[in-house]
Design an enzyme around this catalytic site. Sequence first.
Site, PDB file in Angstrom:
ATOM      1  CB  CYS A 216      -8.154   8.468 -10.827  1.00  0.00           C
ATOM      2  SG  CYS A 216      -9.138   7.078 -10.274  1.00  0.00           S
TER       3      CYS A 216
ATOM      4  CD  GLU B 253      -7.564   3.849 -11.622  1.00  0.00           C
ATOM      5  OE1 GLU B 253      -7.272   4.846 -12.338  1.00  0.00           O
ATOM      6  OE2 GLU B 253      -7.683   3.903 -10.408  1.00  0.00           O
TER       7      GLU B 253
ATOM      8  CG  HIS C 288      -2.279   0.544   0.977  1.00  0.00           C
ATOM      9  ND1 HIS C 288      -2.519   1.583   0.093  1.00  0.00           N
ATOM     10  CD2 HIS C 288      -3.496   0.219   1.483  1.00  0.00           C
ATOM     11  CE1 HIS C 288      -3.812   1.853   0.078  1.00  0.00           C
ATOM     12  NE2 HIS C 288      -4.435   1.029   0.896  1.00  0.00           N
TER      13      HIS C 288
END
Length: 463
Positions: A265, A231, A158
């Site tokens: 995003c 992504e 992470h």
Amino acid sequence: MAYESVNPYTGQTLASFSEATDDEVRHAIGKAHDTFLRWRLTSFSERGVILQKAADILRRDSDAYARLLTLEMGKLIGEAKAEVELSAKIFEYYVRNAEELLKPQKLPVLDPAEGDALLVHEPLGVLLAIEPWNFPYYQIARILAPQLSAGNTLLLKHASNVPQSAAAFEKLMAEAGLPAGAFKNLYATRSQIELILNDDRVHGVALTGSEGAGAVVAAQAGKALKKSTLELGGADAFIVLADADLEKTTKWAVFGRHWNGGQVCVSSKRMIIVDPVYDDFLTRYRKGVAGLIAGDPFDAKTTLAPLSSKGAADEVKDKIREAVKLGAKAEEVGPPVPNQGSFVQPTILTDIGEDNPARYWEFFGPVSMLFRAKDEDDAVRIANDSPFGLGGSVFTGNPAHGAEVAKRVSTGMVFVNHPTKVEADLPFGGIRRSGYGRELIGLGLTEFVNHKLIDVVDIDAHF
């Protein structure tokens, strides 16, 4: 790369964590592989019991999980609770649908003598997930739930500024009954990503993050002949047609650009308004943005969150200054934001010429780019004039026509009369510099499975 949790509103360091050693990483890979050999043999119902338990725990302890998000990355407390609920819904989606989505498929054959052709979907093994800080739980849930459902196991690297959120999710899954090794949070270094991908027991990587990070990891995965899904960034267009209800449209525009502090995003970064309604839209939008209240993200009255860190805020401010140097006009909107916290003053950028490279940038904060389009065709042209291709939206009084316009917008997702929707039962992903592959629903479930053909032929069929 230190793993450190710093409250972006107070600046207080909450916790810090040591980076993983190479031996710890290798041990985690081995444990994940050994667990996979057993986990892949479990039934969908066994997996579903654990995923449902995780969803139940998230809801039971929603306040505690949400509080950690607000402390660690500055998310508004209401938005933090919504993220917890969304994560629970993602788990439940796969509890209800994974078995049906992965059922074997009998294939039609041209000649009966070819036999019975069956396509089965088998898990690959250990996967690596590299996730960002802006939605610390959701980003994990949307890769973890489908891949556990498919029978894979997962290692997590992470973002370094949300280590407590990562640890909380690992603890969640253990409490839900997930076998040790099926999901492991690693405080890994960037150099250890290549170590992980070069291990033969690891079969793929899913990354959500920046273009730069995506390019590096995709190259490492490609060199190791491992599958990757990416992504990456986005600069979503928010198209306003002449027949749009401007009162409602501008409210959606303010929300679409500024939720999560503008650090999304798929937020509405480029407002593209046809000429007949441009001036009216700008007036209304300016008023809406000016009404945002920056402050303590734990205060229910706050509607504009601080950015995730001082560094993130400084980067956005630098990009605004550079855009202005290149010819754009910047207008700061609303009352001054607090000096305390990593805030950026809401800013509207206009007069961004065709030769201004800033029109192709992603501003990850409360910065809106407005473009005046001559007509509908010009609006679509401007929308498609972007290196990104993640999401977008079309606002119109005629939804059927809006859907036709949406077909002309070159992105992975387009919404009509809504700026963006992140749901458990909708696919997520983009094209071009926004990445490749899909998350969620059946598309995300089958990104990392072996679609294996089993063809049974009568041994005497050709004799």
